[in-house]
Design a protein around this motif. Structure first.
Motif, short mmCIF file in Angstrom:
data_model
loop_
_atom_site.label_atom_id
_atom_site.label_comp_id
_atom_site.label_asym_id
_atom_site.label_seq_id
_atom_site.Cartn_x
_atom_site.Cartn_y
_atom_site.Cartn_z
N ALA A 61 0.83 -1.22 0.00
CA ALA A 61 0.00 0.00 0.00
C ALA A 61 0.86 1.26 0.00
N THR A 62 2.03 1.18 0.64
CA THR A 62 2.87 2.37 0.79
C THR A 62 4.01 2.44 -0.22
N LYS A 63 3.88 1.65 -1.30
CA LYS A 63 4.95 1.69 -2.30
C LYS A 63 5.05 3.08 -2.93
N SER A 64 3.91 3.69 -3.24
CA SER A 64 3.96 5.00 -3.90
C SER A 64 3.19 6.09 -3.17
N ILE A 65 2.58 5.78 -2.02
CA ILE A 65 2.02 6.87 -1.20
C ILE A 65 2.57 6.74 0.22
N PRO A 66 2.76 7.88 0.90
CA PRO A 66 3.26 7.81 2.28
C PRO A 66 2.27 7.09 3.19
N LYS A 67 2.81 6.30 4.11
CA LYS A 67 1.95 5.62 5.10
C LYS A 67 1.06 6.64 5.82
N GLU A 68 1.62 7.81 6.09
CA GLU A 68 0.92 8.82 6.89
C GLU A 68 -0.30 9.40 6.16
N LEU A 69 -0.42 9.09 4.85
CA LEU A 69 -1.60 9.55 4.10
C LEU A 69 -2.59 8.41 3.85
N LEU A 70 -2.35 7.24 4.42
CA LEU A 70 -3.35 6.17 4.30
C LEU A 70 -4.66 6.68 4.90
N PRO A 71 -5.79 6.42 4.24
CA PRO A 71 -7.05 6.93 4.80
C PRO A 71 -7.51 6.11 6.00
N LEU A 72 -8.00 6.82 6.98
CA LEU A 72 -8.66 6.18 8.13
C LEU A 72 -10.08 6.73 8.11
N VAL A 73 -11.03 5.91 7.69
CA VAL A 73 -12.42 6.30 7.40
C VAL A 73 -12.42 7.36 6.29
N ASP A 74 -12.39 8.64 6.62
CA ASP A 74 -12.48 9.64 5.56
C ASP A 74 -11.38 10.69 5.62
N ARG A 75 -10.35 10.46 6.43
CA ARG A 75 -9.24 11.41 6.53
C ARG A 75 -7.93 10.66 6.58
N PRO A 76 -6.84 11.28 6.12
CA PRO A 76 -5.56 10.57 6.23
C PRO A 76 -5.06 10.51 7.68
N LEU A 77 -4.23 9.53 7.97
CA LEU A 77 -3.71 9.35 9.34
C LEU A 77 -3.13 10.65 9.90
N ILE A 78 -2.37 11.35 9.08
CA ILE A 78 -1.67 12.54 9.58
C ILE A 78 -2.65 13.60 10.10
N ASP A 79 -3.85 13.62 9.53
CA ASP A 79 -4.86 14.60 9.93
C ASP A 79 -5.27 14.38 11.39
N TYR A 80 -5.35 13.11 11.81
CA TYR A 80 -5.77 12.79 13.18
C TYR A 80 -4.74 13.31 14.19
N VAL A 81 -3.47 13.07 13.88
CA VAL A 81 -2.43 13.41 14.86
C VAL A 81 -2.23 14.94 14.93
#
Ligand code: UTP
Length: 289
Positions: free
Chosen positions: A21-41
């Motif tokens: 999943a993280t080959k071409s997108i940063p892990k921190e932008l994986l979606p969690l429901v409707d926002r990327p992880l980084i947004d939560y933190v």
């Protein structure tokens, strides 16, 4: 006592546990429901009264910077189509100009090295560190709880949570100093992945830290440790010999979104709580057990 104004969020790792999943997108932008992880933190840090975000980025992580910028074409397009609700969701959380800094870790040499890369931006003041793949569902936020404790005690604080005694060998575990009373207690040390019988507690370190700036000098001298990486844990161990160090067992539930199963579980847990999606998701899960 100086207040906690800055949070360092390291985002330069490879995210190997969630490949491809993280080959071409940063892990921190994986979606969690409707926002990327980084947004939560980031929202968690703002909730804790922190007003400066320091992102330690690396190669291939440029899309994270874009997430905190205006997307003019998108916004203009949505406005022209009258999609005002959606427009509001893409505008937030845009951090105020000047309240986010980026520094680059040229190679992912470990969490300790990533934090050290932020030394000039943080300067001579206490600061927080938040790992974006650990999402903590808590009210008030885990970092807000820790900042509240810090205002009473000063020193250094790391977040911990209870894990099953038989699983201590999967985590960094803290050793309480003397008898433990309440959610905040002084620590005497940390042990990486202890076997259950030898574990000094069942309280695992959970991705949120409040640290004094002296950690930077110690990181400078920290040799490569486990996995050939410069470990934040090693420098914290050294700092513990010089300054008060506390563990705070926060109230809330954490999700390890840096693992495939943890990420899936987080999507279900937070999806079920989502005001618009929760009921339909619950219905879907009931029908597809
Ligand atoms: P992790 O160890 O969970 O991330 O570090 P990782 O190394 O990307 O993941 P795996 O183990 O290979 O699957 C927690 C956070 O620290 C950052 C990561 O980007 C992640 O957000 N990190 C880690 C750095 O910024 N630099 C590093 O050298 C290591």
């Amino acid at each position: 006592m100086k207040p906690i104004r800055k949070v360092v969020i390291p985002v330069a790792g490879y995210g190997t546990r969630v490949l491809p999943a993280t080959k071409s997108i940063p892990k921190e932008l994986l979606p969690l429901v409707d926002r990327p992880l980084i947004d939560y933190v980031v929202r968690e840090a703002l909730d804790a009264g922190i007003d400066h975000i320091v992102l330690v980025t690396g190669r291939g992580k440029g899309a994270i910077e874009d997430y905190f910028d205006h997307a003019f074409e998108l916004e203009t397009g949505l406005e022209a189509k009258g999609k005002i609700d959606i427009l509001a969701s893409v505008r937030k959380p845009i951090l105020a100009a000047g309240s986010v800094s980026y520094t680059r870790q040229q190679a992912p040499l470990g969490l300790g090295h990533a934090v050290w890369c932020a030394r000039d931006i943080v300067g001579d003041e206490p600061f927080a560190v938040s790992l974006p793949d650990v999402v903590i569902d808590a009210e008030p936020s885990a970092l807000a709880q820790m900042v509240g404790e810090y205002e009473k005690t000063g020193g250094n604080i790391i977040a911990v949570e209870e894990v099953a005694q038989e699983e201590t060998n999967k985590y960094g575990v803290v050793a309480p100093k003397g008898e433990r009373t309440g959610r905040l207690f002084e620590m005497s040390g940390m042990v990486e992945k202890p076997e259950p019988a030898k574990a000094p507690s069942n309280l695992a370190i959970t991705g949120r830290y409040i640290l004094q700036p002296e950690i930077f000098e110690l990181l400078e001298d920290t040799p490569r440790g486990a996995g050939g990486e410069i470990q934040l844990t090693d420098a914290m161990d050294a700092l513990m010999k010089q300054q008060p160090f506390y563990a705070h067992e926060y109230e809330g539930v954490s999700h390890d979104c840096g693992s495939k199963l943890g990420w899936l579980q987080a999507n279900v847990a937070l999806g079920l709580k989502h005001p618009e999606l929760g009921d339909s998701l619950a219905e879907f899960l009931r029908k597809n057990r």
